[in-house]
Write an enzyme that holds these catalytic residues in place. Structure first.
Site, PDB file in Angstrom:
ATOM      1  N   ASP A  45      66.723  11.354   5.170  1.00 28.57           N
ATOM      2  CA  ASP A  45      65.901  12.426   4.604  1.00 28.57           C
ATOM      3  C   ASP A  45      64.600  11.887   4.005  1.00 28.57           C
ATOM      4  O   ASP A  45      64.542  10.735   3.566  1.00 28.57           O
ATOM      5  CB  ASP A  45      66.720  13.158   3.526  1.00 28.57           C
ATOM      6  N   HIS A 101      58.106  11.757  10.795  1.00 27.72           N
ATOM      7  CA  HIS A 101      59.223  11.638  11.742  1.00 27.72           C
ATOM      8  C   HIS A 101      59.004  10.443  12.681  1.00 27.72           C
ATOM      9  O   HIS A 101      59.937   9.714  12.987  1.00 27.72           O
ATOM     10  CB  HIS A 101      59.395  12.928  12.547  1.00 27.72           C
ATOM     11  N   LEU A 154      78.577  -2.022  18.171  1.00 28.91           N
ATOM     12  CA  LEU A 154      78.382  -0.883  17.277  1.00 28.91           C
ATOM     13  C   LEU A 154      78.429   0.455  18.030  1.00 28.91           C
ATOM     14  O   LEU A 154      77.824   0.604  19.087  1.00 28.91           O
ATOM     15  CB  LEU A 154      77.000  -1.040  16.604  1.00 28.91           C
TER      16      LEU A 154
HETATM   17  C1  IPE Z   1      69.457  17.172   6.126  1.00 31.06           C
HETATM   18  O1  IPE Z   1      68.165  17.151   5.626  1.00 31.06           O
HETATM   19  C2  IPE Z   1      69.434  17.102   7.609  1.00 31.06           C
HETATM   20  C3  IPE Z   1      68.930  15.862   8.194  1.00 31.06           C
HETATM   21  C4  IPE Z   1      68.555  14.788   7.560  1.00 31.06           C
HETATM   22  C5  IPE Z   1      68.893  15.851   9.615  1.00 31.06           C
HETATM   23  P1  IPE Z   1      67.377  18.483   5.225  1.00 31.06           P
HETATM   24  O2  IPE Z   1      66.061  18.037   4.726  1.00 31.06           O
HETATM   25  O3  IPE Z   1      67.388  19.424   6.362  1.00 31.06           O
HETATM   26  O4  IPE Z   1      68.297  19.063   4.068  1.00 31.06           O
HETATM   27  P2  IPE Z   1      67.933  20.024   2.847  1.00 31.06           P
HETATM   28  O5  IPE Z   1      67.228  21.196   3.431  1.00 31.06           O
HETATM   29  O6  IPE Z   1      67.051  19.247   1.932  1.00 31.06           O
HETATM   30  O7  IPE Z   1      69.247  20.341   2.223  1.00 31.06           O
HETATM   31  C1  IPE Z   2      64.520  14.332   7.455  1.00 32.51           C
HETATM   32  O1  IPE Z   2      63.304  14.431   6.797  1.00 32.51           O
HETATM   33  C2  IPE Z   2      64.410  14.543   8.941  1.00 32.51           C
HETATM   34  C3  IPE Z   2      64.917  15.849   9.420  1.00 32.51           C
HETATM   35  C4  IPE Z   2      65.536  16.738   8.706  1.00 32.51           C
HETATM   36  C5  IPE Z   2      64.716  16.135  10.810  1.00 32.51           C
HETATM   37  P1  IPE Z   2      62.727  15.832   6.348  1.00 32.51           P
HETATM   38  O2  IPE Z   2      61.907  16.369   7.473  1.00 32.51           O
HETATM   39  O3  IPE Z   2      63.789  16.725   5.860  1.00 32.51           O
HETATM   40  O4  IPE Z   2      61.763  15.403   5.172  1.00 32.51           O
HETATM   41  P2  IPE Z   2      61.589  16.124   3.776  1.00 32.51           P
HETATM   42  O5  IPE Z   2      62.951  16.215   3.168  1.00 32.51           O
HETATM   43  O6  IPE Z   2      61.005  17.462   4.031  1.00 32.51           O
HETATM   44  O7  IPE Z   2      60.696  15.221   3.027  1.00 32.51           O
HETATM   45 MG    MG Z   3      64.620  16.979   4.003  1.00 39.35          MG
END
Ligand code: IPE
Ligand code: IPE
Ligand code: MG
Length: 253
Positions: A22, A39, A133
């Site tokens: 995240d 990303h 792995l």
């Molecule tokens: C969880 O992250 C999903 C992934 C890392 C793929 P999100 O950014 O979507 O989760 P919330 O919205 O903060 O709970």
């Molecule tokens: C995690 O990073 C990747 C995915 C959920 C695809 P985020 O895109 O949720 O990044 P934040 O949490 O908004 O910073």
């Molecule tokens: Mg996120």
């Protein structure tokens, strides 16, 4: 000071590590960039962490890459993520093979665009014989979806006379989850300072040790992973027993 990797007890490695990757979006926004830039950089962390796990001899690594709920993000972000997924999978297959890594996927894969499904199926096939792995990508994954789906399939088998309801136990249930071939994660890491599970492996994480770090995913590197593993190794996993019982068991082992 010893290097971090040397501080890890190789006899007490978690067999399965699960990561909620995240913070990509915020990492990019903090740099005045588009979320997709985050990303793209997140892929470098994936590469680095997969390599770190392979080096250590971790057996299973599950990466939460895209949740069912993430489909509700703006279309440009979703499309960007999907094309990044296709490019990355195609590019990484030779590296996975070189490192003896076997790829798997969990989630509603049929919801992914066809080219992503194809790239994924190819990668799974091309790495299928590897014995190192196990890299499990959670894509279009949500744990509640998975649990409901398991219940539906159990009902189908009960109705078809293949399963006796009186025989259903935790073991049976586990067989109906998309993770049936994998042991439960022992360590769950979430980056970027959020303290929640966000619909990830709710059933499987029942006894996992949880590790949260403020580091955003694009900044997360092997050293951060090693720190998490060292932290894990200092925890006493009691599984409902008392500390004394656990210490006795360890003494007798
Ligand atoms: C969880 O992250 C999903 C992934 C890392 C793929 P999100 O950014 O979507 O989760 P919330 O919205 O903060 O709970
Ligand atoms: C995690 O990073 C990747 C995915 C959920 C695809 P985020 O895109 O949720 O990044 P934040 O949490 O908004 O910073
Ligand atoms: Mg996120």
């Amino acid at each position: 000071m010893q290097p971090l990797i040397a501080q890890i007890d190789k006899q007490k490695l978690p067999k399965h590590i699960a990561i909620i990757m995240d913070g990509n979006g915020r990492w990019a926004e903090e740099k005045g960039q588009d979320r997709l830039y985050g990303h793209y950089h997140g892929v470098e962390s994936v590469r680095n962490i997969v390599e770190g796990c392979a080096e250590l001899g971790i057996e299973y690594l599950t990466l939460y890459a895209f949740s069912t709920e993430n489909w509700d993000r703006p279309e440009t972000e979703v499309n960007g993520l999907m094309s990044l997924l296709v490019d990355t999978i195609r590019k990484e297959v030779p590296i996975l093979n070189k490192n003896n890594i076997k790829m798997h996927a969990i989630g509603s894969i049929e919801m992914l665009p066809t080219d992503a499904q194809k790239a994924l199926a190819e990668a799974i096939e091309l790495t299928g014989k590897n014995t190192g792995l196990n890299l499990i990508m959670a894509l279009s994954y949500s744990s509640r979806w998975e649990i409901v789906n398991a219940v539906k399939n159990i009902v189908v088998d009960v109705n078809a006379g293949k399963l006796d309801p009186n025989e259903i136990n935790q073991n049976t249930f586990q067989q109906y989850l998309s993770t049936s071939k994998f042991p439960d994660p022992e360590l769950m890491i979430r980056t970027s300072g959020e303290f929640r599970i966000s619909n990830f492996l709710l059933y499987q994480l029942a006894y996992a040790e949880l590790y949260f770090t403020n580091t955003r995913w694009p900044d997360f590197r092997k050293e951060n992973l090693f720190e998490a593993i060292i932290d894990f190794q200092f925890r006493e996993r009691r599984f409902g027993k008392t500390g004394k019982q656990i210490q006795n068991e360890e003494y007798l082992a």
